[in-house]
Scaffold this motif. Structure first.
Motif, PDB file in Angstrom:
ATOM      1  N   ILE A  60      96.448  18.361  41.495  1.00  0.00           N
ATOM      2  CA  ILE A  60      96.169  18.531  42.930  1.00  0.00           C
ATOM      3  C   ILE A  60      96.964  17.494  43.711  1.00  0.00           C
ATOM      4  CG2 ILE A  60      94.390  18.593  44.699  1.00  0.00           C
ATOM      5  CD1 ILE A  60      92.387  19.064  42.370  1.00  0.00           C
ATOM      6  N   ALA A  61      97.958  17.967  44.428  1.00  0.00           N
ATOM      7  CA  ALA A  61      98.844  17.035  45.130  1.00  0.00           C
ATOM      8  C   ALA A  61      98.537  16.932  46.620  1.00  0.00           C
ATOM      9  CB  ALA A  61     100.295  17.461  44.942  1.00  0.00           C
ATOM     10  N   SER A  62      97.890  17.937  47.178  1.00  0.00           N
ATOM     11  CA  SER A  62      97.665  17.919  48.623  1.00  0.00           C
ATOM     12  C   SER A  62      96.389  18.669  48.975  1.00  0.00           C
ATOM     13  CB  SER A  62      98.855  18.563  49.354  1.00  0.00           C
ATOM     14  OG  SER A  62      98.990  19.916  48.967  1.00  0.00           O
ATOM     15  N   GLU A  63      95.953  18.519  50.212  1.00  0.00           N
ATOM     16  CA  GLU A  63      94.700  19.133  50.647  1.00  0.00           C
ATOM     17  C   GLU A  63      94.814  20.644  50.798  1.00  0.00           C
ATOM     18  OE1 GLU A  63      93.216  17.326  54.174  1.00  0.00           O
ATOM     19  OE2 GLU A  63      93.476  15.275  53.436  1.00  0.00           O
ATOM     20  N   ASP A  64      96.016  21.170  50.946  1.00  0.00           N
ATOM     21  CA  ASP A  64      96.160  22.601  51.220  1.00  0.00           C
ATOM     22  C   ASP A  64      96.253  23.450  49.950  1.00  0.00           C
ATOM     23  OD1 ASP A  64      98.608  21.733  50.385  1.00  0.00           O
ATOM     24  OD2 ASP A  64      99.760  22.674  52.002  1.00  0.00           O
ATOM     25  N   GLN A  65      95.925  22.869  48.791  1.00  0.00           N
ATOM     26  CA  GLN A  65      95.936  23.641  47.551  1.00  0.00           C
ATOM     27  C   GLN A  65      94.781  24.645  47.539  1.00  0.00           C
ATOM     28  OE1 GLN A  65      98.268  23.444  45.418  1.00  0.00           O
ATOM     29  NE2 GLN A  65      99.109  21.388  45.329  1.00  0.00           N
ATOM     30  N   ARG A  66      95.027  25.816  46.993  1.00  0.00           N
ATOM     31  CA  ARG A  66      93.963  26.811  46.791  1.00  0.00           C
ATOM     32  C   ARG A  66      93.665  26.835  45.290  1.00  0.00           C
ATOM     33  NH1 ARG A  66      91.242  30.994  49.116  1.00  0.00           N
ATOM     34  NH2 ARG A  66      91.027  32.956  47.960  1.00  0.00           N
ATOM     35  N   VAL A  67      92.502  26.304  44.919  1.00  0.00           N
ATOM     36  CA  VAL A  67      92.170  26.069  43.519  1.00  0.00           C
ATOM     37  C   VAL A  67      91.200  27.130  43.000  1.00  0.00           C
ATOM     38  CG1 VAL A  67      91.103  24.450  41.893  1.00  0.00           C
ATOM     39  CG2 VAL A  67      92.559  23.594  43.740  1.00  0.00           C
TER      40      VAL A  67
END
Length: 344
Positions: free
Chosen positions: A174-181
């Motif tokens: 997870i590199a950034s807040e905008d990831q969709r996990v």
């Protein structure tokens, strides 16, 4: 020439004109007889079809059988085909065989231990039984028990820190807040179907199984990175197999918007997800990051190499067997490694 008569120690001794002890010594204490006398008795017994004193009766008299039951969380057929479980079993068997003990595989689908409890010296339980009745029986049985990947009160155990390991591998992807996990979970629910998992389906205490511990670790990493986990992006996969994992991965990667990170609770699930992504021409890791858990050989050799948690399942099996043989009540926490591959 063999005889169909059902011989006993007493009847064979009478037939040969020797004492019961002489026949018993020929089979069990050869140092008590001359080589010639022992060979004479063994040859006569073989010709008559007598294989020696009853082993079950001997075990009852001694109070030991030199048999250890390995309680598995799923069917024996499935567990021997799973690379993580089979590595663990190899570790257990290597230590027990060296000490003259035998291994009995026991399906965790049973309600209790009644069918084997009188014939084994104790139990090594690999994974928390899904059947609560079996869990209670293991907790209360009056024989040595070693639990693996979960704990029982006043019993020895072998674990890794699944929650923290899952936290580490999730954070690496997870590199950034905008990831969709999305999370491809393994046995998060007590069902044999691939399905979505919602918060109301989960126990309040996420320490009850390794799957729930790993889920807690994922959630901690997501929270720290300020990444929101959508309520419909967690799947239950009933077993770590290509068939079920492909179903979940295909569903996840067909969504719009599509996940950009897949957190997989086993390497086999992760490898299946990679194959699904390849069929959809999704670039890894540019468009989709995938992480696994276990560090199996196939994952380590795969191209691209898989980011995963490597645990030594053979060492875990050896340690469990050692704790059993020493009748220890120690709770052992083994180490693991975060392997940063090319999929994250």
């Amino acid at each position: 020439m063999q005889n169909d008569k059902k011989w006993t120690l007493k009847s064979i001794a009478a037939h040969l004109g020797v004492s019961n002890a002489t026949v018993s010594n020929a089979f069990n204490r050869p140092d008590q007889l001359s080589k010639e006398k022992r060979q004479q008795i063994l040859s006569a017994c073989k010709e008559l079809g007598y294989d020696g004193p009853n082993k079950a009766a001997q075990s009852l008299r001694r109070g030991t059988s030199n048999i250890v039951a390995l309680v598995l969380p799923d069917s024996v057929e499935y567990m021997v085909s799973d690379p993580v479980a089979s590595s663990f079993m190899r570790g257990v068997a290597s230590v027990l065989e060296e000490s003259g003990n035998n291994l009995l595989l026991f399906s965790g689908a049973a309600d209790n231990l009644s069918s084997v409890v009188d014939f084994v010296d104790g139990f090594i339980c690999y994974g928390r039984p899904r059947n609560s009745h079996l869990f209670e029986h293991l907790s209360n049985v009056n024989k040595p028990v070693v639990s693996v990947d979960f704990n029982l009160p006043n019993r020895a155990s072998v674990n890794i820190n699944n929650e923290h390991a899952a936290y580490e591998v999730a954070k690496s992807a997870i590199a950034s807040e905008d990831q969709r996990v999305a999370i491809l979970g393994l046995r998060l629910l007590d069902t044999n179907v691939v399905c979505r998992v919602y918060d109301e389906h989960l126990p309040e205490d996420l320490s009850t199984s390794i799957a729930h511990q790993r889920l807690a670790g994922y959630k901690q990493a997501l929270q720290e990175q300020h990444v929101n986990l959508a309520s419909d992006l967690t799947w239950n996969i009933p077993e770590s197999s290509e068939k079920y994992a492909q179903l979940a991965a295909s569903e996840a990667l067909s969504m719009e918007p599509r996940p950009t990170v897949l957190l997989c609770m086993s390497d086999l699930i992760a490898l299946a997800a990679i194959r699904v992504a390849n069929t959809k021409n999704i670039k890894i890791p540019q468009e989709l990051k995938i992480v696994g858990f276990d560090g199996i050989q196939e994952a380590l050799l795969h191209q691209p190499s898989l980011t995963t948690i490597q645990q030594n399942s053979i060492e875990k099996g050896k340690k469990a067997a050692e704790l059993f043989l020493t009748r220890s009540t120690e709770k052992v926490m083994l180490s693991y490694k975060l392997l940063l591959g090319q999929t994250s």
